[in-house]
Design a protein around this motif. Structure first.
Motif, PDB file in Angstrom:
ATOM      1  N   THR A 175       0.839  -1.207   0.000  1.00  0.00           N
ATOM      2  CA  THR A 175       0.000   0.000   0.000  1.00  0.00           C
ATOM      3  C   THR A 175       0.864   1.243   0.000  1.00  0.00           C
ATOM      4  OG1 THR A 175      -0.295  -0.558   2.311  1.00  0.00           O
ATOM      5  CG2 THR A 175      -2.262  -0.369   1.016  1.00  0.00           C
ATOM      6  N   LYS A 176       1.961   1.187   0.753  1.00  0.00           N
ATOM      7  CA  LYS A 176       2.804   2.375   0.825  1.00  0.00           C
ATOM      8  C   LYS A 176       3.366   2.697  -0.556  1.00  0.00           C
ATOM      9  CE  LYS A 176       4.260   3.306   5.053  1.00  0.00           C
ATOM     10  NZ  LYS A 176       4.174   2.246   5.977  1.00  0.00           N
ATOM     11  N   ALA A 177       3.899   1.680  -1.217  1.00  0.00           N
ATOM     12  CA  ALA A 177       4.487   1.900  -2.541  1.00  0.00           C
ATOM     13  C   ALA A 177       3.427   2.410  -3.507  1.00  0.00           C
ATOM     14  CB  ALA A 177       5.101   0.601  -3.061  1.00  0.00           C
ATOM     15  N   ALA A 178       2.263   1.741  -3.508  1.00  0.00           N
ATOM     16  CA  ALA A 178       1.235   2.093  -4.479  1.00  0.00           C
ATOM     17  C   ALA A 178       0.706   3.496  -4.226  1.00  0.00           C
ATOM     18  CB  ALA A 178       0.100   1.081  -4.402  1.00  0.00           C
ATOM     19  N   ALA A 179       0.345   3.787  -2.980  1.00  0.00           N
ATOM     20  CA  ALA A 179      -0.268   5.074  -2.708  1.00  0.00           C
ATOM     21  C   ALA A 179       0.729   6.209  -2.921  1.00  0.00           C
ATOM     22  CB  ALA A 179      -0.808   5.103  -1.282  1.00  0.00           C
ATOM     23  N   PHE A 180       1.984   5.993  -2.531  1.00  0.00           N
ATOM     24  CA  PHE A 180       2.970   7.046  -2.786  1.00  0.00           C
ATOM     25  C   PHE A 180       3.176   7.242  -4.285  1.00  0.00           C
ATOM     26  CE2 PHE A 180       4.642   7.370   1.618  1.00  0.00           C
ATOM     27  CZ  PHE A 180       4.628   8.738   1.675  1.00  0.00           C
ATOM     28  N   ALA A 181       3.169   6.132  -5.033  1.00  0.00           N
ATOM     29  CA  ALA A 181       3.353   6.255  -6.483  1.00  0.00           C
ATOM     30  C   ALA A 181       2.241   7.111  -7.080  1.00  0.00           C
ATOM     31  CB  ALA A 181       3.362   4.875  -7.119  1.00  0.00           C
ATOM     32  N   GLY A 182       0.983   6.806  -6.673  1.00  0.00           N
ATOM     33  CA  GLY A 182      -0.125   7.595  -7.184  1.00  0.00           C
ATOM     34  C   GLY A 182      -0.022   9.047  -6.758  1.00  0.00           C
ATOM     35  N   PHE A 183       0.341   9.241  -5.500  1.00  0.00           N
ATOM     36  CA  PHE A 183       0.453  10.583  -4.920  1.00  0.00           C
ATOM     37  C   PHE A 183       1.504  11.408  -5.685  1.00  0.00           C
ATOM     38  CE2 PHE A 183       0.631  12.679  -0.421  1.00  0.00           C
ATOM     39  CZ  PHE A 183      -0.111  13.718  -0.900  1.00  0.00           C
ATOM     40  N   PHE A 184       2.688  10.799  -5.884  1.00  0.00           N
ATOM     41  CA  PHE A 184       3.757  11.482  -6.608  1.00  0.00           C
ATOM     42  C   PHE A 184       3.282  11.925  -7.980  1.00  0.00           C
ATOM     43  CE2 PHE A 184       8.113  11.514  -4.964  1.00  0.00           C
ATOM     44  CZ  PHE A 184       7.911  10.923  -3.744  1.00  0.00           C
ATOM     45  N   ARG A 185       2.638  10.988  -8.688  1.00  0.00           N
ATOM     46  CA  ARG A 185       2.302  11.306 -10.069  1.00  0.00           C
ATOM     47  C   ARG A 185       1.240  12.398 -10.147  1.00  0.00           C
ATOM     48  NH1 ARG A 185       3.983   8.661 -14.435  1.00  0.00           N
ATOM     49  NH2 ARG A 185       4.365   6.671 -13.442  1.00  0.00           N
ATOM     50  N   VAL A 186       0.241  12.344  -9.276  1.00  0.00           N
ATOM     51  CA  VAL A 186      -0.776  13.393  -9.311  1.00  0.00           C
ATOM     52  C   VAL A 186      -0.130  14.742  -9.025  1.00  0.00           C
ATOM     53  CG1 VAL A 186      -2.818  14.333  -8.202  1.00  0.00           C
ATOM     54  CG2 VAL A 186      -2.653  11.904  -8.588  1.00  0.00           C
ATOM     55  N   MET A 187       0.614  14.801  -7.922  1.00  0.00           N
ATOM     56  CA  MET A 187       1.132  16.101  -7.513  1.00  0.00           C
ATOM     57  C   MET A 187       2.140  16.644  -8.525  1.00  0.00           C
ATOM     58  SD  MET A 187      -0.648  16.554  -5.000  1.00  0.00           S
ATOM     59  CE  MET A 187      -0.279  17.739  -3.745  1.00  0.00           C
ATOM     60  N   MET A 188       2.954  15.744  -9.096  1.00  0.00           N
ATOM     61  CA  MET A 188       4.045  16.240  -9.923  1.00  0.00           C
ATOM     62  C   MET A 188       3.713  16.349 -11.398  1.00  0.00           C
ATOM     63  SD  MET A 188       7.176  14.533  -7.867  1.00  0.00           S
ATOM     64  CE  MET A 188       8.345  14.783  -9.165  1.00  0.00           C
ATOM     65  N   THR A 189       2.643  15.708 -11.855  1.00  0.00           N
ATOM     66  CA  THR A 189       2.305  15.931 -13.266  1.00  0.00           C
ATOM     67  C   THR A 189       1.020  16.737 -13.444  1.00  0.00           C
ATOM     68  OG1 THR A 189       1.197  13.799 -13.419  1.00  0.00           O
ATOM     69  CG2 THR A 189       3.466  13.855 -14.108  1.00  0.00           C
TER      70      THR A 189
END
Lengths: 101, 488
Positions: free
Chosen positions: B251-265
């Motif tokens: 969950t940590k990997a997945a949610a951070f991955a989604g979080f990173f992509r939303v915020m940064m793109t």
């Protein structure tokens, strides 16, 4: 006459708040569950209103996805609720206290 | 729509497709052997499916990033996160193979849900569209709600599932409300188009702030940031330990991955405004996580709070908000997968010996080094790595994240991170001290501890994780090159 989008957004925000308040205040797991559904539906209203404002279909597709997910969530949630009732004979969340909050 | 478009670049989702087909096959096999007990066959099948998934990810590893139908992309970050999730999944399956009665009885359900959760987690990293992101989030969340309640006879497991479900569903509504408002702000669910609209002065900028705030609640819950972390220790403690091991990393990997992509793109033009609140959240998360971990008597709860603290560390990378920071976060998660799952594997190996089916009390760790020297040594490696002591994998994860933050001028935040690592060393080392230097108290009803040998698959996970932690620590450059950031 077409109503302005902001009316819908405010209404949806109100419904969402009512739902969130219900989740935080009510102690019956089923009612909490219903409040969560209400919050999801307020999101649907938001999306529909915004989709209309943008003249765009994507928001409406999103709504269908939310409905599908909500249905799946109900299935899983009620199953967990029933499993819990088998152990405790109660759906009051105050009695869910084996693990420290 | 042209059907050719449907197959164009579909290779982006090859690992997900492999797993999806695999799940279907697994369910078929389960139907044909209805009534039979034992699920070793299904476990072995899951391992094969996951290895095929890893193979598929490696196949698309070196391709240039392409996007599939405005919904998924195969850049280096997506592939790296996918690898982390798949590795966590394989190790999780091996841990589940330990002949736990509940899993033996319903192996078909267990392993297919396990694989479905992995599919959802992998999709989170590739999603470039709010709709895909939401569906991915729900796929893995729903699977994990069920998995955490998989010990149906155990009131604690059911209670964990109930808490996870109610709070998780509550958090998802915030998440999806945030997505809806972002959609309204940018006029599209596609990240790049949201960015385009907002950066050129169009759209409804007034919806961005409430949207981001609500999204933050949703993500904060999934990665367990303080103050949205209350579920974490309860669920980690009550859920079956193999599930805890897998989901703590997945969950940590997945949610951070989604979080990173939303915020940064989708919202890079708002970076100046969202960076500061996230920085404050990171400080609170690290501090509260570490200070609470100090007071835990259950090792699983201790690891839960340590996981919260680690989430704070990874959040620092997001605050920095650069491509190299996202690569650093991928490296951090990669290292975290091995050290955290390894620690849980040791707990599983010790559970039966310490008189508790689904947990280990810290007091019971006394004298473990004498009885199980190899397990104790491995646990020591994991604890040292988690606390960030060089030259182990955990140290380089922290190092890369902190360096990325300093480069962006977040030195004060890094100071907090380093201070927190010092606090965390205390409770990690306490485990090591208990294992090596304390004598076990004489307990009258204790069974002969050497009765039950540690199972082979637990031992396998412990060995692989320990070796990986050391190897990553000795050759960090190699792995840092391999794991790439957004858009790379």
């Amino acid at each position: 006459m077409m109503l302005e989008t902001s009316y819908y957004l405010v209404l949806a925000a109100l419904i969402f708040t009512v739902g969130a308040t219900g989740v935080l205040l009510r102690r019956n797991a089923l009612i909490i569950f219903m409040c969560i559904e209400m919050m999801l539906n307020s999101v649907n209203l938001t999306l529909i209103a915004l989709a209309r404002q943008w003249g765009d279909l994507e928001g409406q597709i999103f709504v269908f996805m939310i409905m599908a997910v909500a249905a799946a969530e109900v299935a899983v949630g009620l199953a967990i609720l029933i499993a819990n009732v088998r152990h405790r004979k109660s759906i009051n969340i105050d009695e869910i206290n084996l693990l420290k909050w | 729509m042209d059907t050719a478009l449907l197959f164009d670049n579909a290779v982006v989702l090859l690992p997900e497709l492999v797993l999806a087909v695999g799940v279907l096959v697994l369910m078929m096999v389960d139907i044909t052997r209805r009534g039979q007990n034992g699920s070793q066959l299904l476990a072995n099948m899951s391992v094969v499916i996951l290895l095929l998934g890893i193979g598929a990810s490696v196949m698309i590893w070196s391709r240039a990033p392409v996007e599939y139908l405005d919904g998924a992309v195969s850049d280096g970050f997506a592939v790296s996160v996918r690898l982390v999730v798949l590795i966590a999944g394989v190790l999780g399956v091996f841990l589940s193979r330990n002949r736990f009665p509940a899993i033996e009885r319903q192996g078909g359900a267990f392993y297919s849900l396990h694989l479905l959760a992995i599919i959802g987690m992998m999709l989170m990293g590739t999603a470039t569209n709010l709709i895909v992101l939401f569906i991915a989030l729900e796929i893995f969340s729903l699977a994990l709600y069920i998995l955490s309640g998989f010990y149906r006879e155990s009131p604690r497991s059911i209670e964990a599932a109930m808490k996870y479900f109610l709070l998780g569903a509550f958090a998802s509504t915030f998440f999806v409300y945030g997505s809806a408002l972002l959609y309204g702000a940018g006029g599209s669910a596609h990240y790049a188009r949201i960015h385009e609209t907002l950066a050129t002065g169009g759209g409804n900028p007034s919806l961005v702030w409430p949207g981001v705030a609500l999204l933050l609640v949703g993500f904060g819950f999934k990665v367990s940031l303080v103050p949205f972390h209350m579920w974490t220790p309860d669920v980690y403690q009550g859920a079956p330990t193999p599930v805890t091991a897998f989901m703590s990393v997945g969950t940590k990997a997945a949610a951070f991955a989604g979080f990173f992509r939303v915020m940064m793109t989708a919202l890079p033009s708002y970076h100046d405004q969202w960076a500061m609140p996230l920085a404050i959240l990171a400080v609170i998360t690290m501090t509260v996580g570490n200070l609470t971990a100090l007071r835990q008597s259950s090792v699983k709860r201790m690891l839960a709070y340590s996981g919260i603290a680690h989430a704070g560390n990874i959040l620092i990378a997001l605050v920095a908000g650069t491509v190299s920071a996202s690569a650093a976060a991928a490296f951090y998660l990669f290292a975290y997968a091995f050290m955290n799952i390894g620690a849980f594997a040791v707990i599983i190996a010790l559970e039966k010996h310490t008189g508790n089916d689904n947990d280990v009390e810290q007091g019971r760790l006394a004298g473990v080094a004498e009885r199980f020297p190899a397990l104790a040594a491995a646990m020591a490696i994991f604890m040292l790595s988690l606390s960030g002591i060089p030259p182990l994998a955990g140290f380089f994860g922290k190092f890369l994240v902190f360096r990325a933050a300093v480069e962006e001028g977040w030195a004060w935040l890094v100071v907090f991170g380093v201070l927190n690592s010092a606090i965390s060393a205390y409770y990690y080392l306490r485990v090591v001290v208990a294992m090596y230097f304390q004598q076990p108290e004489e307990v009258g009803d204790e069974k002969d501890p050497l009765d039950i040998p540690v199972s082979r698959s637990s031992l396998f996970v412990v060995t692989v994780s320990a070796v990986a932690v050391v190897v990553i620590g000795l050759q960090p450059g190699l792995w840092a090159d391999l794991l790439r950031g957004l858009g790379q």
